[in-house]
Design a protein around this motif. Structure first.
Motif, PDB file in Angstrom:
ATOM      1  N   VAL A 348       0.853  -1.197   0.000  1.00  0.00           N
ATOM      2  CA  VAL A 348       0.000   0.000   0.000  1.00  0.00           C
ATOM      3  C   VAL A 348       0.886   1.243   0.000  1.00  0.00           C
ATOM      4  CG1 VAL A 348      -1.724   1.300   1.318  1.00  0.00           C
ATOM      5  CG2 VAL A 348      -1.894  -1.195   1.157  1.00  0.00           C
ATOM      6  N   ILE A 349       0.845   1.976  -1.103  1.00  0.00           N
ATOM      7  CA  ILE A 349       1.711   3.145  -1.237  1.00  0.00           C
ATOM      8  C   ILE A 349       0.871   4.398  -1.012  1.00  0.00           C
ATOM      9  CG2 ILE A 349       3.414   4.298  -2.726  1.00  0.00           C
ATOM     10  CD1 ILE A 349       3.918   1.259  -2.413  1.00  0.00           C
ATOM     11  N   ILE A 350       1.249   5.153   0.026  1.00  0.00           N
ATOM     12  CA  ILE A 350       0.533   6.397   0.308  1.00  0.00           C
ATOM     13  C   ILE A 350       1.406   7.526  -0.175  1.00  0.00           C
ATOM     14  CG2 ILE A 350      -0.418   7.841   2.153  1.00  0.00           C
ATOM     15  CD1 ILE A 350      -0.974   5.324   3.680  1.00  0.00           C
ATOM     16  N   GLU A 351       0.946   8.249  -1.219  1.00  0.00           N
ATOM     17  CA  GLU A 351       1.856   9.263  -1.743  1.00  0.00           C
ATOM     18  C   GLU A 351       1.175  10.591  -2.030  1.00  0.00           C
ATOM     19  OE1 GLU A 351       3.738   7.235  -4.977  1.00  0.00           O
ATOM     20  OE2 GLU A 351       2.158   7.777  -6.393  1.00  0.00           O
ATOM     21  N   HIS A 352       1.968  11.632  -1.872  1.00  0.00           N
ATOM     22  CA  HIS A 352       1.455  12.978  -2.079  1.00  0.00           C
ATOM     23  C   HIS A 352       1.279  13.243  -3.572  1.00  0.00           C
ATOM     24  CE1 HIS A 352       2.100  17.569  -1.658  1.00  0.00           C
ATOM     25  NE2 HIS A 352       0.829  17.244  -1.660  1.00  0.00           N
ATOM     26  N   SER A 353       0.091  13.732  -3.939  1.00  0.00           N
ATOM     27  CA  SER A 353      -0.153  14.046  -5.342  1.00  0.00           C
ATOM     28  C   SER A 353      -0.445  15.540  -5.389  1.00  0.00           C
ATOM     29  CB  SER A 353      -1.359  13.224  -5.790  1.00  0.00           C
ATOM     30  OG  SER A 353      -1.972  13.752  -6.904  1.00  0.00           O
ATOM     31  N   LYS A 354       0.613  16.329  -5.472  1.00  0.00           N
ATOM     32  CA  LYS A 354       0.457  17.767  -5.259  1.00  0.00           C
ATOM     33  C   LYS A 354      -0.387  18.421  -6.351  1.00  0.00           C
ATOM     34  CE  LYS A 354       2.952  22.020  -4.358  1.00  0.00           C
ATOM     35  NZ  LYS A 354       1.814  22.568  -3.619  1.00  0.00           N
ATOM     36  N   ASP A 355      -1.424  19.139  -5.894  1.00  0.00           N
ATOM     37  CA  ASP A 355      -2.332  19.840  -6.790  1.00  0.00           C
ATOM     38  C   ASP A 355      -2.837  18.957  -7.919  1.00  0.00           C
ATOM     39  OD1 ASP A 355      -2.256  22.207  -5.328  1.00  0.00           O
ATOM     40  OD2 ASP A 355      -0.311  22.692  -6.195  1.00  0.00           O
ATOM     41  N   GLY A 356      -2.894  17.661  -7.648  1.00  0.00           N
ATOM     42  CA  GLY A 356      -3.424  16.708  -8.626  1.00  0.00           C
ATOM     43  C   GLY A 356      -4.883  16.980  -8.912  1.00  0.00           C
ATOM     44  N   SER A 357      -5.562  17.608  -7.949  1.00  0.00           N
ATOM     45  CA  SER A 357      -6.994  17.825  -8.106  1.00  0.00           C
ATOM     46  C   SER A 357      -7.299  18.714  -9.317  1.00  0.00           C
ATOM     47  CB  SER A 357      -7.525  18.431  -6.808  1.00  0.00           C
ATOM     48  OG  SER A 357      -8.705  19.100  -7.033  1.00  0.00           O
ATOM     49  N   GLY A 358      -6.542  19.797  -9.472  1.00  0.00           N
ATOM     50  CA  GLY A 358      -6.762  20.709 -10.600  1.00  0.00           C
ATOM     51  C   GLY A 358      -6.469  20.025 -11.920  1.00  0.00           C
ATOM     52  N   ILE A 359      -5.332  19.348 -11.996  1.00  0.00           N
ATOM     53  CA  ILE A 359      -4.981  18.651 -13.245  1.00  0.00           C
ATOM     54  C   ILE A 359      -6.008  17.556 -13.526  1.00  0.00           C
ATOM     55  CG2 ILE A 359      -3.270  17.157 -14.353  1.00  0.00           C
ATOM     56  CD1 ILE A 359      -1.206  18.974 -13.644  1.00  0.00           C
ATOM     57  N   GLY A 360      -6.417  16.849 -12.465  1.00  0.00           N
ATOM     58  CA  GLY A 360      -7.414  15.787 -12.630  1.00  0.00           C
ATOM     59  C   GLY A 360      -8.728  16.335 -13.151  1.00  0.00           C
ATOM     60  N   ALA A 361      -9.156  17.480 -12.601  1.00  0.00           N
ATOM     61  CA  ALA A 361     -10.405  18.091 -13.085  1.00  0.00           C
ATOM     62  C   ALA A 361     -10.251  18.486 -14.547  1.00  0.00           C
ATOM     63  CB  ALA A 361     -10.758  19.298 -12.221  1.00  0.00           C
ATOM     64  N   ALA A 362      -9.079  19.024 -14.904  1.00  0.00           N
ATOM     65  CA  ALA A 362      -8.839  19.400 -16.304  1.00  0.00           C
ATOM     66  C   ALA A 362      -8.885  18.165 -17.208  1.00  0.00           C
ATOM     67  CB  ALA A 362      -7.485  20.105 -16.431  1.00  0.00           C
TER      68      ALA A 362
END
Ligand code: ADP
Length: 372
Positions: A348-362
């Motif tokens: 189980v890899i817990i990793e930071h996805s910085k500002d992934g939310s904006g890119i993901g929404a795009a």
């Protein structure tokens, strides 16, 4: 947590967890191409992102990013006065003469999952730990009774758990209960109130107030500023973090932060006590957040008869609290490792996805856009 997830998937209102259908059934493939904008409205910050997507080989060619704090006066309104945000935004863009349309309205956890999945196929869960908290995950449509047989072509869909509303069996202290009663939404968002950035500092303030009153922690009289609820909620949690960074023998930084925020001159003993209180509250928050992640993983694993723990699974994390608070992050990871055991937690890899939310929404906008 797993039981409440099942309850919410069975029928709307079936548990504290809303388990909202995101209608995102296909995740980004990497083929997305074009120029897209994402607006990310959080509890504290508003971010605007412009992304140039170049397809499979070029991926993200260019991003531009701006962030502003949301003014206090815009934070307090009813949801009715928030009206339909997509209609409002389309009208505002028309007023400005912009030839643009909103093509997707995306929850920020769903955006984070989509953004992280663009780079890594094993991402199955996304968690935001910022001002507030939430989590989403990839669910099999046959495990969602409330879909009434409406399967997606992929057989999967993203479920927005709204896990901040979880409360079943959570042990609460007098400080949690008093803070909840004084909040704008008493009885709601209990998990969020024990783990997210908006509240950690306020809980510490309440503990310190009791120690000041009952045990003269800061001498007499009790400092005036300690009495005001939610007074420094934006500032308090970063202050806890800054105090925990102080490794000097006389805890000088702790002293000066206490002086600035509470308005007291503190003894070394008092500073040590304050640090211990901060650590206790942050440890509880981080560990409960970790336990929540384990709850989701266990639900996914049980319902797929062991298909999750046997392979690499990535949990994408974002939010200011997770990003900026190393102790919180460590406590979260420790709890996940302890609860899952060495063998499973190594998958189980817990990793930071910085500002992934904006890119993901795009990316989701791209996948659902008539221009894509
Ligand atoms: P949102 O998207 O909800 O507006 P963010 O993800 O930007 O929020 O996170 C902001 C929150 O993160 C703040 O309310 C605060 O609780 C927490 N935070 C920000 N900076 C720090 C810090 N240096 N240390 C600890 N917590 C922080």
């Amino acid at each position: 947590m797993a039981d409440d997830m099942r309850g919410g998937l069975a029928v709307d209102g079936g548990s504290d967890l809303k388990m909202i259908l995101s209608f995102v059934n296909t995740l980004p493939t990497g083929n997305e191409e074009g120029l897209f904008y994402a607006l990310d409205l959080g509890g504290t910050n508003f971010r605007v992102l412009r992304v140039q997507l170049g397809g499979k080989d070029k991926r993200v060619i260019d991003t531009e990013f701006e962030q502003v704090s949301i003014p206090q006066e815009l934070m307090f309104r009813t949801s009715e006065a928030g009206r339909d945000v997509v209609a409002c935004l389309n009208e505002a863009m028309e007023r400005q003469g912009l030839d643009m349309r909103v093509s997707a309205l995306v929850n920020d956890t769903v955006g984070t999952l989509a953004g992280a999945r663009y780079w890594d196929d094993d991402v199955m869960i996304a968690v935001i730990l910022g001002t507030g908290t939430n989590a989403c995950y990839v669910e099999r449509t046959d495990a969602i009774p409330k879909l009434n047989g409406h399967a997606s072509s992929s057989g999967r869909t993203i479920i927005n758990t709204e896990w901040g509303a979880f409360s079943n069996g959570l042990p609460l202290t007098e400080f949690d209960k008093d803070m909840d009663a004084a909040s704008i939404n008493p009885g709601e968002q209990i998990f969020e109130k024990t783990i997210s950035g908006m509240y950690l500092g306020e809980i510490v303030r309440r503990v310190l107030l009791k120690m000041a009153e009952a045990g003269s922690l800061f001498g007499d009289p009790v400092p005036e500023k300690l009495f005001t609820p939610f007074s420094l909620r934006q500032v308090l949690t970063p202050d806890l973090c800054a105090m925990q960074k102080d490794s000097s023998s006389d805890l000088e930084a702790v002293g000066s932060i206490l002086n600035n925020t509470v308005g007291v001159r503190s003894s070394l003993t008092a500073r040590r006590v304050v640090l211990e209180v901060c650590d206790t509250i942050v440890k509880r928050g981080g560990r409960l957040a970790g336990a929540g992640i384990v709850g989701i993983l266990q639900k996914m694993d049980n319902d797929s008869r062991g298909l999750v723990f046997g392979k690499r699974t990535v949990v994408a994390m974002d939010g200011g609290l997770y990003e900026h608070y190393p102790q919180y992050r460590r406590y979260l990871q420790d709890a996940v490792d302890e609860l899952l055991g060495d063998e499973i937690s190594s998958n189980v890899i817990i990793e930071h996805s910085k500002d992934g939310s904006g890119i993901g929404a795009a990316l989701l906008a791209a996948a659902n856009s008539k221009y894509a």
